[in-house]
Design an enzyme around this catalytic site. Structure first.
Site, PDB file in Angstrom:
ATOM      1  N   ASP A 178       0.822  -1.235  -0.043  1.00  0.00           N
ATOM      2  CA  ASP A 178      -0.158  -0.018  -0.064  1.00  0.00           C
ATOM      3  C   ASP A 178       0.840   1.228   0.062  1.00  0.00           C
ATOM      4  OD1 ASP A 178      -2.128  -1.386  -0.019  1.00  0.00           O
ATOM      5  OD2 ASP A 178      -2.558  -1.433   2.008  1.00  0.00           O
TER       6      ASP A 178
ATOM      7  N   ARG B 109      -4.776   6.936  -1.322  1.00  0.00           N
ATOM      8  CA  ARG B 109      -3.383   6.990  -1.305  1.00  0.00           C
ATOM      9  C   ARG B 109      -2.957   7.692  -2.247  1.00  0.00           C
ATOM     10  NH1 ARG B 109      -3.306   3.515   2.935  1.00  0.00           N
ATOM     11  NH2 ARG B 109      -4.583   1.600   2.835  1.00  0.00           N
TER      12      ARG B 109
END
Ligand code: S3P
Length: 427
Positions: free
Chosen positions: A316, A389
């Site tokens: 991530d 993100r």
């Protein structure tokens, strides 16, 4: 939020904390919902994804009281406490909610319809649907059950031995949760170890989990027993201020009480290998999860190669790692990361486009990207593409971009990091 403006900065300093871990918050709600007894959760992440999980379990009749923004009290009545939902279970943007919840639904003798947003509709569900069907669950959906909307009628499961072609904690957790309701043993093996929060939290909830070098197994028909959960700060969220401090001159930050589970700390190892000054002070364990403070200073960095078993440990964090790589000397090569294509967005394409838009030199590959470092970034408007993100990676780039960066559709950041903008304006 809409637009977020991040100006070029000369220094970041202070002591901060980041919101609770997203993976652990989801699991606390789910495990508390199927356990026997009262589970108190402190440090819960009130981000959009975890709120979706909470709503889904409420729709199945679980009483979940929010006592404050980050504290919950869940009254669990065991697996049988879940009731057939009258409404569609909407997971919003959350892959973790849908894949783990499917494992729970697979064992329940009722019908449930499950859907999510535009991004969820593009994400592969066959990786869990196929093994759940082998266990005996009836799952139907678009494109033969590969995509949402899905419908599940669970119950009557038998344990299986599943060799997952991808290192995915969502797949592993889904099958373990189904396995706990099945007859016999369910075993999952994966090509590299993915995050192990499920294994740790199930153990804390009184479940017997057998782990060895190759995989993890549970015996069926096990009960979870409620316990209190204190959620550490999310290292995936901490990665943004850490990256920001590494690349912004004269910076020094201390981030308190961050989760330091070794299956999640790949980004710290990589930043350190790039030359990042990062100190880690372990301070204890919360519900089986190591926790501590991270102290990070502005550093002179060099590029490196990242691939193999490291990838699941920082999957991530790759968008923000790519931003940092533009400021390092030399080349950074990211490989073995094809899974990025099936995240909230195609994060290889979207990260590369974001960096190019800011004047960086980056080349997309089939399973990653190559970033040539040492670039003075040029400010611009950048779209989050609805991916939290990506929005935060763009904002961090703004700290070192001439003229700063304006992030469009910045509300996506609330999925995992409510208070992101305020935190950066305080530093
Ligand atoms: C998660 C697992 C990972 C990760 C996601 C959260 C989890 O996904 O990318 O943000 O909480 O289990 P995969 O299992 O698809 O790799």
């Amino acid at each position: 939020m809409g637009l977020l403006r991040m100006k070029e900065r000369s220094r970041l300093s202070g002591t901060i904390s980041v919101p609770g871990d997203k993976s652990i918050s989801h699991r606390a709600v789910m495990f508390g919902s199927v356990a026997r007894g009262t589970t108190r959760v402190d440090g819960f992440l009130p981000g959009a994804d975890c709120l979706s999980t909470m709503e889904c379990f409420r729709k199945m009749g679980v009483e979940i009281r929010q006592e404050g923004p980050t504290s919950l009290v869940i009254t669990g009545k065991g697996w049988e406490g879940l009731k057939e939902p009258r409404e569609v279970l909407d997971v919003g943007n959350s892959g973790t909610t849908i894949r783990l919840m499917l494992g729970i639904l697979a064992g329940r003798p009722f019908h449930a319809a499950v859907t999510g947003d535009e991004s969820i509709a593009r994400r592969p569900m066959d990786r869990v649907v196929r093994p759940l069907r082998l266990m005996g669950a009836r799952v139907e959906g678009r494109a033969e059950g590969s995509f949402t909307p899905l419908s599940v009628r669970g119950g009557g499961l038998k344990g299986i031995h599943h060799q997952s072609p991808v290192a995915s904690a969502q797949v592993k957790s889904c099958l373990l949760l189904a396995g706990l309701q099945a007859e016999g043993i369910t075993r999952v093996e994966e090509p590299a170890l993915s995050r192990d929060h499920t294994e740790r939290m199930l153990t804390a909830f009184g479940v017997k989990v057998k782990r060895d070098e190759k995989g993890v197994a549970v015996e069926g028909r096990q009960t979870l027993f409620a316990r209190d959960v204190r959620v550490p700060g999310d290292i995936s969220s901490a990665a943004f201020p850490i990256a920001a401090a590494l690349i912004t001159p004269d910076s020094r930050l201390r981030i308190r009480n961050v989760g330091l589970n070794p299956t999640r700390t790949g980004i710290l190892d990589v930043f350190r290998q790039m030359g990042g000054e990062i100190e880690i002070r372990h301070s204890g364990e919360w519900c089986g999860e190591p926790v501590g403070d991270i102290i990070v200073s502005h550093s002179s960095l060099k590029g490196m190669e990242v691939g193999g078993e490291m990838i699941p440990r920082l999957i991530d964090e790759i968008p923000v790692l790519a931003v940092v790589a533009t400021q390092a000397q030399g080349e950074t090569v990211i490989r073995d990361a094809a899974e990025l294509k099936v995240k909230e967005t195609d994060r290889i394409a979207v990260t590369a486009a974001l960096l190019r838009n800011l004047g960086a030199r980056v080349e997309e590959t089939d399973d990653g990207m190559i970033i040539r470092g040492g670039t003075r970034l040029k400010g611009n408007r950048c779209d989050s593409h609805g991916d939290h993100r990506i929005g935060m990676a763009a904002a961090v780039a703004g700290l070192v971009a001439e003229g700063g960066v304006t992030v469009e559709r910045a509300e996506a950041i609330n999925v995992s990091f409510p208070g992101f903008e305020e935190l950066f304006s305080r530093l």
